[in-house]
Write an enzyme that holds these catalytic residues in place. Structure first.
Site, PDB file in Angstrom:
ATOM      1  N   SER A  87      22.413 -46.219-107.332  1.00  0.00           N
ATOM      2  CA  SER A  87      22.047 -45.516-106.100  1.00  0.00           C
ATOM      3  C   SER A  87      21.360 -46.421-105.090  1.00  0.00           C
ATOM      4  O   SER A  87      21.737 -46.469-103.927  1.00  0.00           O
ATOM      5  CB  SER A  87      21.128 -44.333-106.420  1.00  0.00           C
ATOM      6  N   CYS A  88      20.342 -47.182-105.547  1.00  0.00           N
ATOM      7  CA  CYS A  88      19.552 -47.939-104.577  1.00  0.00           C
ATOM      8  C   CYS A  88      19.821 -49.420-104.623  1.00  0.00           C
ATOM      9  O   CYS A  88      19.346 -50.163-103.779  1.00  0.00           O
ATOM     10  CB  CYS A  88      18.063 -47.696-104.788  1.00  0.00           C
ATOM     11  N   GLY A  89      20.551 -49.888-105.621  1.00  0.00           N
ATOM     12  CA  GLY A  89      20.798 -51.312-105.690  1.00  0.00           C
ATOM     13  C   GLY A  89      19.658 -52.033-106.361  1.00  0.00           C
ATOM     14  O   GLY A  89      19.126 -51.588-107.364  1.00  0.00           O
ATOM     15  N   CYS A 139      16.172 -53.492-107.373  1.00  0.00           N
ATOM     16  CA  CYS A 139      14.786 -53.055-107.339  1.00  0.00           C
ATOM     17  C   CYS A 139      13.930 -54.064-108.095  1.00  0.00           C
ATOM     18  O   CYS A 139      14.403 -54.726-109.010  1.00  0.00           O
ATOM     19  CB  CYS A 139      14.623 -51.688-107.989  1.00  0.00           C
TER      20      CYS A 139
END
Length: 287
Positions: free
Chosen positions: A114-116, A118
Site C-alpha cells: 500500500s505505502c511502499g 517504510c
C-alpha cells in the site's frame, strides 16, 4: 512460478440474491531480499519476476547501476523452520570489486503493497544520489525529447490492454515502459506499484539497458515520492500517472529535471514539472 493468482470461496450478493462461488484473487506474499548474504529488505509482492524485482530495488537504492555489477541472484532457503525453500527469499550477489556501502546499518527496510518503502532513518536517506542526470539527449548526440500530449493520452489504454492478471482479479497495479514514439517496451504487474516499477527497472538492468534515457514510465494509480525516485535512479526522464502525485514527488521532479504528469485520463492531464519535454500549444500556458 504459478502463484500469481489464487482461488477463494466468496459469498456473492446481487440484488438481494445470495450465492456461493469461487473468486480469483491476486496473490500477495512476502519476499526477503538479501544482499551478499545479509538481510536487507522485506517487501510484500505478487510472486513472479522476483529476481528482476530485487535487482530493480537495488538500482533504486543506489547499489547497482550496470549489468556487470551483478554476479547472480538465487533463491535460498531460510524462510521456514525446517529450512525448506519457499521461493520467498532471494540473495543478490554483487560482482567482485563492487563496493557496497553497509546500508543495512542505516535503516531497516520494510515495504508494503500500500505505502511502499517504510522505515528510512531520515528523509535525507530517502534522497538517494542518482548515478546519471535525468538526460534525454544521450550525452548531447540527440535532440532533446519532445512528446506530443496526444501521444501521452494514448498510453493508459495501451497499458490497460497489456494487463493480463488485472482482467482476472481487478487487484493489481501496473507499470509500463514506453519509447518516445509510444511503443510498449515492457509491462509488469504487482500488488504494489513500487514493485511493478522495480521489476521493470530490474529487467532493464539485467539486459544492460540502463540508463533508460529516452523513455516514458506510466504507472497505474498515484505517483508517490518513491516512484519518482525510482524513475530518477533509472535515468527515466518522464513519469506519468493516471492519478495524483504527492507534493514530495513534485518537489523531487522539479529538483532533478524529471517530467511529472498526473491525472492522465482521456485527453486531459496535469503537468507538474518538466513541461519543457511536452509540445504544448501556446494557449495552454495562459492562466
Amino acid at each position: 512460478m504459478g502463484r500469481v493468482t489464487e482461488r477463494r470461496k466468496v459469498i456473492r450478493i446481487r440484488d438481494g440474491a445470495v450465492s456461493t462461488r469461487p473468486d480469483t484473487l491476486v496473490a500477495e506474499e512476502p519476499l526477503e531480499i538479501r544482499l551478499n548474504g545479509k538481510p536487507l529488505a522485506i517487501t510484500m509482492r505478487t510472486p513472479g519476476d522476483d529476481f528482476a524485482l530485487a535487482a530493480g530495488f537495488l538500482v533504486s537504492e543506489g547499489v547497482l547501476g550496470a549489468a556487470e555489477e551483478l554476479q547472480n541472484i538465487v533463491y535460498c532457503a531460510g524462510a521456514t523452520a525446517d529450512g525448506s525453500n519457499t521461493y520467498n527469499v532471494v540473495d543478490v550477489k554483487t560482482a567482485p570489486g563492487v563496493v557496497v556501502a553497509d546500508i543495512t546499518l542505516e535503516r531497516n527496510v520494510y515495504t508494503t503493497s500500500s505505502c511502499g518503502l517504510c522505515g528510512k532513518a531520515s528523509l535525507d536517506a530517502v534522497r538517494t544520489t542518482a548515478r546519471w542526470p535525468v538526460d534525454d539527449t544521450h550525452g548531447g548526440d540527440r535532440p532533446p525529447l519532445r512528446l506530443d500530449p496526444d501521444l501521452l493520452a494514448s498510453l493508459p489504454d495501451r497499458l490497460r490492454a497489456a494487463q493480463r492478471v488485472f482482467d482476472r482479479t481487478g487487484g493489481l497495479h501496473a507499470a509500463a515502459l514506453f519509447t518516445e514514439d509510444g511503443e510498449l517496451v515492457d509491462v509488469r504487474e504487482d500488488v504494489g506499484r513500487h514493485n511493478a516499477v522495480d521489476k521493470l527497472v530490474g529487467r532493464a538492468l539485467q539486459q544492460g539497458d540502463l540508463p533508460l534515457s529516452r523513455t516514458v514510465l506510466l504507472v497505474s494509480g498515484r505517483a508517490s515520492f518513491e516512484l519518482a525516485q525510482k524513475a530518477v535512479m533509472a535515468g527515466i526522464p518522464v513519469l506519468a500517472a493516471v492519478s495524483a502525485p504527492s507534493s514530495l514527488a513534485v518537489d523531487l521532479a522539479a529538483e532533478t529535471g524529471l517530467t511529472l504528469v498526473g491525472f492522465l485520463r482521456g485527453s486531459s492531464m496535469n503537468v507538474y514539472a518538466g513541461e519543457h519535454r511536452l509540445a504544448l500549444r501556446t494557449a495552454a500556458a495562459q492562466g
